[in-house]
Scaffold this motif. Structure first.
Motif, PDB file in Angstrom:
ATOM      1  N   ILE A 287       0.846  -1.187   0.000  1.00 32.94           N
ATOM      2  CA  ILE A 287       0.000   0.000   0.000  1.00 32.94           C
ATOM      3  C   ILE A 287       0.885   1.242   0.000  1.00 32.94           C
ATOM      4  O   ILE A 287       1.745   1.395   0.864  1.00 32.94           O
ATOM      5  N   VAL A 288       0.657   2.109  -0.995  1.00 28.74           N
ATOM      6  CA  VAL A 288       1.411   3.361  -1.094  1.00 28.74           C
ATOM      7  C   VAL A 288       0.489   4.510  -0.706  1.00 28.74           C
ATOM      8  O   VAL A 288      -0.641   4.611  -1.184  1.00 28.74           O
ATOM      9  N   THR A 289       0.962   5.375   0.175  1.00 25.18           N
ATOM     10  CA  THR A 289       0.177   6.530   0.599  1.00 25.18           C
ATOM     11  C   THR A 289       1.109   7.710   0.857  1.00 25.18           C
ATOM     12  O   THR A 289       2.323   7.539   0.944  1.00 25.18           O
ATOM     13  N   THR A 290       0.534   8.885   0.945  1.00 26.88           N
ATOM     14  CA  THR A 290       1.284  10.035   1.461  1.00 26.88           C
ATOM     15  C   THR A 290       0.849  10.235   2.906  1.00 26.88           C
ATOM     16  O   THR A 290      -0.125   9.617   3.356  1.00 26.88           O
ATOM     17  N   PRO A 291       1.514  11.097   3.661  1.00 30.04           N
ATOM     18  CA  PRO A 291       1.116  11.311   5.062  1.00 30.04           C
ATOM     19  C   PRO A 291      -0.201  12.080   5.209  1.00 30.04           C
ATOM     20  O   PRO A 291      -0.720  12.204   6.321  1.00 30.04           O
ATOM     21  N   GLN A 292      -0.738  12.602   4.108  1.00 32.37           N
ATOM     22  CA  GLN A 292      -1.923  13.451   4.155  1.00 32.37           C
ATOM     23  C   GLN A 292      -3.164  12.672   4.577  1.00 32.37           C
ATOM     24  O   GLN A 292      -3.378  11.531   4.159  1.00 32.37           O
ATOM     25  N   ASP A 293      -4.004  13.279   5.400  1.00 34.64           N
ATOM     26  CA  ASP A 293      -5.193  12.601   5.923  1.00 34.64           C
ATOM     27  C   ASP A 293      -6.115  12.116   4.814  1.00 34.64           C
ATOM     28  O   ASP A 293      -6.689  11.019   4.901  1.00 34.64           O
ATOM     29  N   ILE A 294      -6.294  12.917   3.751  1.00 35.77           N
ATOM     30  CA  ILE A 294      -7.174  12.530   2.652  1.00 35.77           C
ATOM     31  C   ILE A 294      -6.654  11.272   1.966  1.00 35.77           C
ATOM     32  O   ILE A 294      -7.423  10.370   1.621  1.00 35.77           O
TER      33      ILE A 294
ATOM     34  N   GLY B  92       2.054  16.642   5.842  1.00 35.37           N
ATOM     35  CA  GLY B  92       1.893  16.116   7.195  1.00 35.37           C
ATOM     36  C   GLY B  92       3.048  15.188   7.528  1.00 35.37           C
ATOM     37  O   GLY B  92       3.818  14.790   6.660  1.00 35.37           O
ATOM     38  N   ALA B  93       3.157  14.863   8.791  1.00 28.82           N
ATOM     39  CA  ALA B  93       4.284  14.045   9.256  1.00 28.82           C
ATOM     40  C   ALA B  93       3.816  12.707   9.798  1.00 28.82           C
ATOM     41  O   ALA B  93       2.891  12.643  10.622  1.00 28.82           O
ATOM     42  N   ASP B  94       4.440  11.628   9.296  1.00 31.07           N
ATOM     43  CA  ASP B  94       4.291  10.275   9.849  1.00 31.07           C
ATOM     44  C   ASP B  94       2.875   9.711   9.775  1.00 31.07           C
ATOM     45  O   ASP B  94       2.544   8.773  10.503  1.00 31.07           O
ATOM     46  N   GLY B  95       2.039  10.223   8.890  1.00 28.45           N
ATOM     47  CA  GLY B  95       0.670   9.702   8.786  1.00 28.45           C
ATOM     48  C   GLY B  95       0.636   8.247   8.373  1.00 28.45           C
ATOM     49  O   GLY B  95      -0.130   7.450   8.916  1.00 28.45           O
ATOM     50  N   GLY B  96       1.465   7.872   7.395  1.00 28.30           N
ATOM     51  CA  GLY B  96       1.509   6.486   6.948  1.00 28.30           C
ATOM     52  C   GLY B  96       2.025   5.549   8.021  1.00 28.30           C
ATOM     53  O   GLY B  96       1.534   4.424   8.172  1.00 28.30           O
ATOM     54  N   GLN B  97       2.989   6.027   8.782  1.00 22.39           N
ATOM     55  CA  GLN B  97       3.537   5.209   9.866  1.00 22.39           C
ATOM     56  C   GLN B  97       2.490   4.973  10.952  1.00 22.39           C
ATOM     57  O   GLN B  97       2.355   3.862  11.470  1.00 22.39           O
ATOM     58  N   ARG B  98       1.728   6.018  11.263  1.00 14.01           N
ATOM     59  CA  ARG B  98       0.665   5.870  12.267  1.00 14.01           C
ATOM     60  C   ARG B  98      -0.417   4.921  11.771  1.00 14.01           C
ATOM     61  O   ARG B  98      -0.919   4.082  12.533  1.00 14.01           O
ATOM     62  N   MET B  99      -0.793   5.042  10.500  1.00 15.28           N
ATOM     63  CA  MET B  99      -1.816   4.161   9.947  1.00 15.28           C
ATOM     64  C   MET B  99      -1.361   2.704  10.002  1.00 15.28           C
ATOM     65  O   MET B  99      -2.135   1.811  10.372  1.00 15.28           O
ATOM     66  N   ALA B 100      -0.116   2.461   9.635  1.00 16.86           N
ATOM     67  CA  ALA B 100       0.410   1.098   9.676  1.00 16.86           C
ATOM     68  C   ALA B 100       0.347   0.536  11.098  1.00 16.86           C
ATOM     69  O   ALA B 100      -0.068  -0.617  11.299  1.00 16.86           O
ATOM     70  N   ALA B 101       0.721   1.356  12.078  1.00 20.44           N
ATOM     71  CA  ALA B 101       0.686   0.904  13.477  1.00 20.44           C
ATOM     72  C   ALA B 101      -0.744   0.612  13.925  1.00 20.44           C
ATOM     73  O   ALA B 101      -1.007  -0.398  14.588  1.00 20.44           O
ATOM     74  N   GLU B 102      -1.675   1.498  13.559  1.00 21.71           N
ATOM     75  CA  GLU B 102      -3.072   1.322  13.961  1.00 21.71           C
ATOM     76  C   GLU B 102      -3.708   0.074  13.355  1.00 21.71           C
ATOM     77  O   GLU B 102      -4.522  -0.592  13.986  1.00 21.71           O
TER      78      GLU B 102
END
Length: 363
Positions: free
Chosen positions: A235-242, A284-294
């Motif tokens: 899964i490829v994403t940017t840190p952006q919430d959208i 934004g910062a670390d959004g993808g990392q947070r999503m992966a953890a969640e």
């Protein structure tokens, strides 16, 4: 003096595979150990491509063996053997392809195609046989990114031969239509066209086929996920919430059809000004990392927002081949290595091992 084989194995067990965190003895990667006089010979079989790491691994194993009393000459052969791994239940493997890896985003514009191209090139650089299927019927970009023009030929009148560049086999609807032609097709037509591209291409003994998925979770994506034998998805994403909202939907889609997620790549994670060196998190910062953890997913790494990446992809010479020893190429290679290791750790596919049983009137 005679070499103590148990002491030799214990010494070799101290060498840890940097990619798996396991030693080569207990993981059964070490094979055919032979001791003759003061000479020791053995093989190490890796389940993933690692051409660039083999010299360092060989040196570490040689030094470990020479630390055992009585050991003189040490011969170590290290090679990679990529095998087919488990896919969704009830889906048959594709001829000529061992593992299919879907690169998906759920949303357009996050750099999915650029990531897919560079991952494929990174795996090829490590010695794997790799192909790319451009699954974006409405907006194919791999012909441009991979610097390939022309139309696929058919040598037998049935299958298309993939086009090739940088050691990678490629097929795309972009090779079959005019560059400026809009694909005004409804979902079933696009799905059928994609199925033909996948199954009517003469893929030549691929270890990995990277599928550059179209954005979204609609008809085409669902059909691909259900009918194509996928070993795992990235899964490829940017840190952006959208972007993260849509990436989550992509994760859920794969989970529902039984496709494992190999991990999350956070693209355009940070921008470093080429003039002053100022660091800025534009999306934004670390959004993808947070999503992966969640979601309990592996975080494969972050890639920068960099002009060089875009320019190299647009010119048909992606970063991994344009600047193979550069920092960004190193990031792509690290992600690709993790993906390959995660595929290797999955259960193997034994469907091709079962014998064919033929029943006739006389039996």
């Amino acid at each position: 003096m005679a070499i103590d084989q148990q002491a030799l194995l214990a010494a070799l067990q101290t060498v840890i595979d940097p990619n798996t965190g396991r030693d080569f003895v207990s993981s059964k990667a070490l094979k055919n150990l032979q001791v003759k006089g003061d000479s020791v010979a053995f093989e190490v079989e890796l389940g993933y491509p690692a051409q660039s790491q083999i010299p360092a691994l060989r040196e570490a194993l040689v030094q470990a063996a020479r630390g055992v009393a009585g050991v003189g000459n040490v011969s170590v052969s290290i090679h990679s053997k990529v095998t087919a791994h488990q896919v969704q239940r009830g889906v048959q493997l594709l001829p000529g392809v061992k593992n299919i890896i879907a690169v998906a985003s759920g949303k357009g514009g996050v750099g999915k195609s650029t990531t897919a191209a560079n991952l494929a090139l990174a795996l090829a650089a490590e010695g794997a046989r790799v192909g790319i299927l451009d699954a974006d019927i409405y907006g194919p970009s791999q012909p441009t990114m991979m610097g390939i023009t022309g139309r696929p030929e058919s040598l037998d009148g049935k299958l298309m031969e993939p086009l090739r560049n940088y050691g990678v086999q490629v097929n795309s609807i972009g090779f079959l239509v005019d560059k400026d032609e809009a694909m005004i097709w409804r979902g079933p037509m696009a799905t059928q066209a994609l199925d033909q591209l996948l199954r009517q291409t003469n893929w030549d003994d691929l270890d990995y086929l990277i599928v550059d998925m179209p954005p979204g979770t609609g008809d085409i994506q669902l059909s691909l996920s259900q009918r194509v034998p996928i070993t795992g998805a990235v899964i490829v994403t940017t840190p952006q919430d959208i972007a993260l909202l849509d990436a989550r939907k992509g994760v859920r889609m794969f989970e529902k059809v039984g496709v494992p997620i190999l991990g999350v790549v956070e693209n355009m994670a940070v921008h470093v000004c080429s003039n002053c060196g100022h660091v800025e998190h534009l999306f934004g910062a670390d959004g993808g990392q947070r999503m992966a953890a969640e979601l309990g997913l592996d975080y494969l790494g972050a890639l920068p927002l960099k002009l060089q990446i875009r320019e190299q992809a647009d010119s048909g010479c992606p970063t991994v081949v344009a600047d193979p020893d550069g920092e960004v190429a190193g990031l792509y290679k690290a992600v690709a290595r993790q993906v390959a290791v995660k595929v290797a750790q999955r259960a193997k596919d034994f469907s091709s091992k079962f014998p064919t049983i033929t029943i006739s009137k006389d039996s």
